[in-house]
Design a protein around this motif. Structure first.
Motif, mmCIF file in Angstrom:
data_model
loop_
_atom_site.group_PDB
_atom_site.id
_atom_site.type_symbol
_atom_site.label_atom_id
_atom_site.label_comp_id
_atom_site.label_asym_id
_atom_site.label_seq_id
_atom_site.Cartn_x
_atom_site.Cartn_y
_atom_site.Cartn_z
ATOM 1 N N THR A 1 0.847 -1.197 0.000
ATOM 2 C CA THR A 1 0.000 0.000 0.000
ATOM 3 C C THR A 1 0.879 1.243 0.000
ATOM 4 O O THR A 1 2.098 1.149 0.147
ATOM 5 C CB THR A 1 -0.924 0.040 1.245
ATOM 6 N N THR B 1 -6.099 10.575 -9.033
ATOM 7 C CA THR B 1 -5.625 9.234 -9.354
ATOM 8 C C THR B 1 -6.781 8.266 -9.253
ATOM 9 O O THR B 1 -7.725 8.489 -8.487
ATOM 10 C CB THR B 1 -4.489 8.787 -8.407
ATOM 11 N N TYR B 2 -6.711 7.210 -10.036
ATOM 12 C CA TYR B 2 -7.805 6.238 -10.071
ATOM 13 C C TYR B 2 -7.477 4.956 -9.310
ATOM 14 O O TYR B 2 -8.286 4.052 -9.257
ATOM 15 C CB TYR B 2 -8.155 5.909 -11.532
ATOM 16 N N ASP B 3 -6.298 4.886 -8.750
ATOM 17 C CA ASP B 3 -5.908 3.706 -7.980
ATOM 18 C C ASP B 3 -4.926 4.154 -6.909
ATOM 19 O O ASP B 3 -3.726 4.215 -7.136
ATOM 20 C CB ASP B 3 -5.273 2.648 -8.896
ATOM 21 N N THR B 4 -5.457 4.451 -5.726
ATOM 22 C CA THR B 4 -4.604 4.967 -4.659
ATOM 23 C C THR B 4 -3.679 3.909 -4.077
ATOM 24 O O THR B 4 -2.806 4.238 -3.271
ATOM 25 C CB THR B 4 -5.470 5.559 -3.533
ATOM 26 N N ASP B 5 -3.858 2.655 -4.448
ATOM 27 C CA ASP B 5 -2.918 1.614 -4.023
ATOM 28 C C ASP B 5 -1.684 1.584 -4.917
ATOM 29 O O ASP B 5 -0.683 0.966 -4.564
ATOM 30 C CB ASP B 5 -3.587 0.235 -4.046
ATOM 31 N N ARG B 6 -1.775 2.239 -6.073
ATOM 32 C CA ARG B 6 -0.677 2.205 -7.029
ATOM 33 C C ARG B 6 0.029 3.548 -7.205
ATOM 34 O O ARG B 6 1.246 3.591 -7.405
ATOM 35 C CB ARG B 6 -1.200 1.733 -8.397
ATOM 36 N N LYS B 7 -0.721 4.661 -7.147
ATOM 37 C CA LYS B 7 -0.097 5.955 -7.387
ATOM 38 C C LYS B 7 -0.870 7.052 -6.658
ATOM 39 O O LYS B 7 -2.087 7.151 -6.783
ATOM 40 C CB LYS B 7 -0.053 6.262 -8.886
ATOM 41 N N GLU C 1 4.712 6.193 -6.378
ATOM 42 C CA GLU C 1 4.206 5.145 -7.272
ATOM 43 C C GLU C 1 4.649 3.769 -6.766
ATOM 44 O O GLU C 1 5.844 3.525 -6.598
ATOM 45 C CB GLU C 1 4.712 5.358 -8.696
ATOM 46 N N ARG C 2 3.669 2.905 -6.515
ATOM 47 C CA ARG C 2 3.969 1.527 -6.122
ATOM 48 C C ARG C 2 3.927 0.678 -7.385
ATOM 49 O O ARG C 2 2.897 0.554 -8.043
ATOM 50 C CB ARG C 2 2.948 1.015 -5.108
ATOM 51 N N TYR D 1 3.641 -7.748 -13.457
ATOM 52 C CA TYR D 1 2.687 -8.805 -13.786
ATOM 53 C C TYR D 1 3.370 -9.975 -14.489
ATOM 54 O O TYR D 1 2.705 -10.908 -14.921
ATOM 55 C CB TYR D 1 1.562 -8.236 -14.649
#
Length: 286
Positions: free
Chosen positions: A47, A86-92, A113-114, A118
């Motif tokens: 996170t 941001t649309y993904d707070t777990d990533r950026k 940025e996390r 993949y």
């Protein structure tokens, strides 16, 4: 009765062939069932912290001196910051702050940025290192050689690449992240060789050029962007980018004096940007 032994022999041979076939089948299955390659380990961070609360208020007061002169409610608004969309707070995630003072305007922004890989054969850390390396390259820096202007041979190579190969979008993203001004990279490189951009005044505390940083995360660099040649505005921006495990962090700190005759203290900007970057690295490690 003479035929009985023959029948028994045929039965025995049939059993032996069947056993051999099963053995071959088992051997084939054994090869097909060989365990797959062990997937690369995940990154340390799953996170990201809340960006607008990642910088202590006491630190913000030091970085944004103009905010101290504002009324209480306006101070609170400045110190709350503005979260990046941001649309993904777990990533950026990201946050920015700005304060206008009587002598200058100071602005600050942080981006985290996390990175997640993949590809099971590539770890999150390795993928994050690739993302960081693109930012370092966009800043014109190399861990194996000191920064400086390209020689004529390099310029010819760059021109050849520019005419026959489209620019990598990932490199463009890295340039935007490491260099907030349209031509800041060129100005930074010219400043590295001359001690400042041509046409700009030098402050009493001359800042060091863009460079690789030690003892900050797993890898880090500082990009110093003094004012552009020909510009009357004495705008000065410092960026510090570092990687720790699978997280890449960018800190930008800038000053715009109220008067064109005033020159920002580049050394102070660098020192404060680095100090904040180290605090963020410590926060992530907690």
């Amino acid at each position: 009765m003479a035929y009985v032994p023959g029948v028994a022999l045929l039965a025995a041979l049939a059993v032996g062939c069947s056993a051999g076939a099963d053995s071959d089948a088992n051997g084939t299955d054994s090869k097909a069932g060989t365990p797959a390659v062990t997937p690369a380990p995940p990154g340390k961070y799953l996170t990201l912290p809340a960006p607008c609360r990642a910088v202590p208020r006491s630190t913000l007061k030091d970085l944004l001196p103009g905010a101290a002169e504002l009324p209480g409610d306006q101070q609170d608004k400045v110190f709350r910051g503005s979260a990046a969309v941001t649309y993904d707070t777990d990533r950026k995630v990201g946050c920015s702050w700005k304060a206008d003072g009587p002598n200058a305007t100071r602005s600050l922004s942080i981006d985290l940025e996390r990175v997640v890989s993949y590809d099971p054969a590539v770890s999150d850390d390795d993928r994050a290192d690739t993302v960081y390396a693109k930012k370092e390259k966009a800043a014109g820096l190399s861990a194996s050689a000191p920064p400086g202007p390209p020689d004529e041979k390099d310029k010819k190579g760059e021109a050849s690449e520019g005419s026959g190969k489209a620019k990598d979008p990932a490199d463009a993203d890295a340039t935007d992240s490491a260099d907030p001004s349209p031509s800041g990279g060129d100005d930074a490189n010219s400043g590295e060789s001359t001690g400042g951009t041509p046409g700009s005044s030098s402050s009493p505390e001359e800042a060091l050029p863009s460079r690789i940083l030690d003892d900050l995360g797993d890898a880090a660099f500082l990009q110093d962007l003094p004012k552009k040649a020909g510009s009357t505005a004495q705008h000065h921006t410092v960026s510090v980018v570092f990687r720790t495990s699978n997280v890449v962090v960018t800190v930008r700190y800038a000053e715009q004096p109220a008067l064109v005759t005033q020159v920002p203290d580049g050394k102070e900007l660098q020192e404060k940007a680095q100090a904040l970057a180290r605090k963020l690295a410590d926060t992530l490690s907690e």
